[in-house]
Write an enzyme that holds these catalytic residues in place. Sequence first.
Site, PDB file in Angstrom:
ATOM      1  CE1 TYR A 135      -4.136  -1.383   0.108  1.00 34.14           C
ATOM      2  CE2 TYR A 135      -3.794  -2.359   2.310  1.00 34.14           C
ATOM      3  CZ  TYR A 135      -4.465  -2.358   0.961  1.00 34.14           C
ATOM      4  OH  TYR A 135      -5.461  -2.956   1.123  1.00 34.14           O
ATOM      5  CG  ASP A 189      -8.021  -1.989  -5.164  1.00 35.91           C
ATOM      6  OD1 ASP A 189      -7.438  -1.448  -4.189  1.00 35.91           O
ATOM      7  OD2 ASP A 189      -8.366  -3.029  -5.539  1.00 35.91           O
ATOM      8  CG  HIS A 204      -9.487  -4.364  -2.172  1.00 35.30           C
ATOM      9  ND1 HIS A 204      -8.254  -3.602  -2.372  1.00 35.30           N
ATOM     10  CD2 HIS A 204      -9.276  -4.921  -0.847  1.00 35.30           C
ATOM     11  CE1 HIS A 204      -7.633  -3.389  -1.344  1.00 35.30           C
ATOM     12  NE2 HIS A 204      -8.177  -4.191  -0.370  1.00 35.30           N
TER      13      HIS A 204
END
Length: 520
Positions: free
Chosen positions: A280, A308, A400
């Site tokens: 991330y 995303d 996700h």
Amino acid sequence: MDAREVAKHRSAASCWIVLHGKVYDVTDYLPEHPGGKSVLLRWAGKGYTDQASRVPGDEPRANRIGQQKDATAEYSKVHSPSTVEETLTKEKQLGPLDSATVECLDNGVNSASGSGAGVARNDAKQDAIPHIDLCVRLDDFVEPARRTISEQAFTYISSAADTLQSYHDNAEQWSKVSFIPRVLRDVSRVDLSTCMFGQRCAMPFFIAATALVGLTHPDGEAGLARVAAARGVHYSPSTYTSVPHAKIAKSHGEAAATGAGSGSGSASGPADSRLFSQLYVHSRKEKTLSLIQEAKRLGYRALMITVDTPCVGNRDEDRRLKIRDELELGGPLPESDADGEPRVVPGRNSGGLSQSLNWEDLKWIREAWGGPIALKGIQSAEDAKLAMEAGVEAVYLSNHGGRQLHSAPPCLATLLQIRRQYPEVLRRCEIFVDGGVARGGDILKAICLGAKAVGIGRPLLYAMGAYGPKGVHKAIDILKYELETTMALLGATNCKTVSELRAATERSRGKKSMSPITQE
Ligand code: HEM
Ligand SMILES: Cc1cc2nc3c(=O)[nH]c(=O)nc-3n(C[C@H](O)[C@H](O)[C@H](O)COP(=O)(O)O)c2cc1C
């Protein structure tokens, strides 16, 4: 830090929390904490138990099974010891608690009605769940997990964006593809192995990144890593782990060294499980760089950059549970109106992640990393093409698990679009997909349509929650059996021959007519 001072900061207006014998000011972090405010407020300005004798990350069993003794015990079930210092700025780290004054702190949680949703497992109920042998498909792990893990953990895992449309579409997408099998081919031996980033694995699936595995079982990501190594499948631990990355890598290395995974080799060579770091990108560049350096140091073989998540998706059930928990706390929170007016809905939560991330950033990330990269969360053919042009080694089609954008396309729709519009992407990049995969046959459908490997998320968390690492072994056994059976029935002997088969898809939603797809 004097405990008498700590005891004064026990509200949303000023919230201090004691973790591993150190005091932290989490007041500003309250609205950002992805786990909700209430878990922090519950322990604000409170006492702690035997900190001195506690090894960080190694909680006594009593603390794991429901006795929520102090903030550290609660925190350690979910987070790696370093999370707090990696998240809070230096000035919010107030220093060690003066042990001579500890007696001045209250014990017990700040709660009107007990310990709230909590994150403890209900291990006592383990006897009541079905024998593991009765799990014959991945869905069979869901109910036993619901009974074993905490309500908070189950809600966290199962929740998805808005009306759950993306989540349901993910599950349904696989039934929209039919195989066009071949017969009279010798299938006496089938080889399930494939490669990701050039690293051979025993089967064409991998363990997808899921944050905070410690919510399901105290072994957390270290348990998953051991199973991955033993079974020769790849695993991509999340940026946000319950167990430190160093421990995950160590557990993985030790399990691999016992040679348990070598039995899963094939004619194409031995399977060798690898760890891929899910990244991330943080709003603070130096934090992202330190995550990349750690991944390099620990020998992670590839970087899967999640693209995303500029903010955390809207998950109604998750939010409802946290609000319920806060209301149960009783104390007035600043944003709740004393006259009983509804509270203000908070703004979007970035969870500390970069909201400005763009294609240009890939350059410094690639430079810092220097190894193979996948972009995780690509949801359009156009972005797949841009990813290819940016030179990434793999394009990871994912929404996700339906947790981010409401009405997001399932990976299969994106894959078919890429095949039609930019087939060169399939030749130049490896394609990984995930979302709603519950069957070995689903995995082979993805392979047949051009994917290299498939990520599995929730099903393995449910297996871990219900039965621990042996549940994950069992889930992998189930997939292996289904893959072997389906491959033989398809008239294929390995992933390459599966990818040479044709499949058929429904032309559009609700239409029964099937449109065959030929390989280019
Ligand atoms: C008693 C202490 C704590 C408990 C029980 C706790 C619990 C949790 C839980 C259950 C989640 C899951 C997210 C969700 O439900 O959506 C979470 C996420 C998170 N927590 Fe905590 N937390 C605690 C303290 C902290 C502290 C002190 C920090 C750092 C200052 C922190 C940082 C985070 C982060 C970064 C995540 C995000 C993980 C993700 O998005 O996947 N937590 N926490
Ligand atoms: C509980 C949970 C936590 C997740 N955490 C992360 C994460 O930290 N990073 C990430 O890139 N994806 C995360 N994901 C998404 C998974 O990597 C994967 O894309 C998704 O779970 C696949 O769908 P499935 O659950 O239907 O198999 C998470 C998914 C779940 C269910």
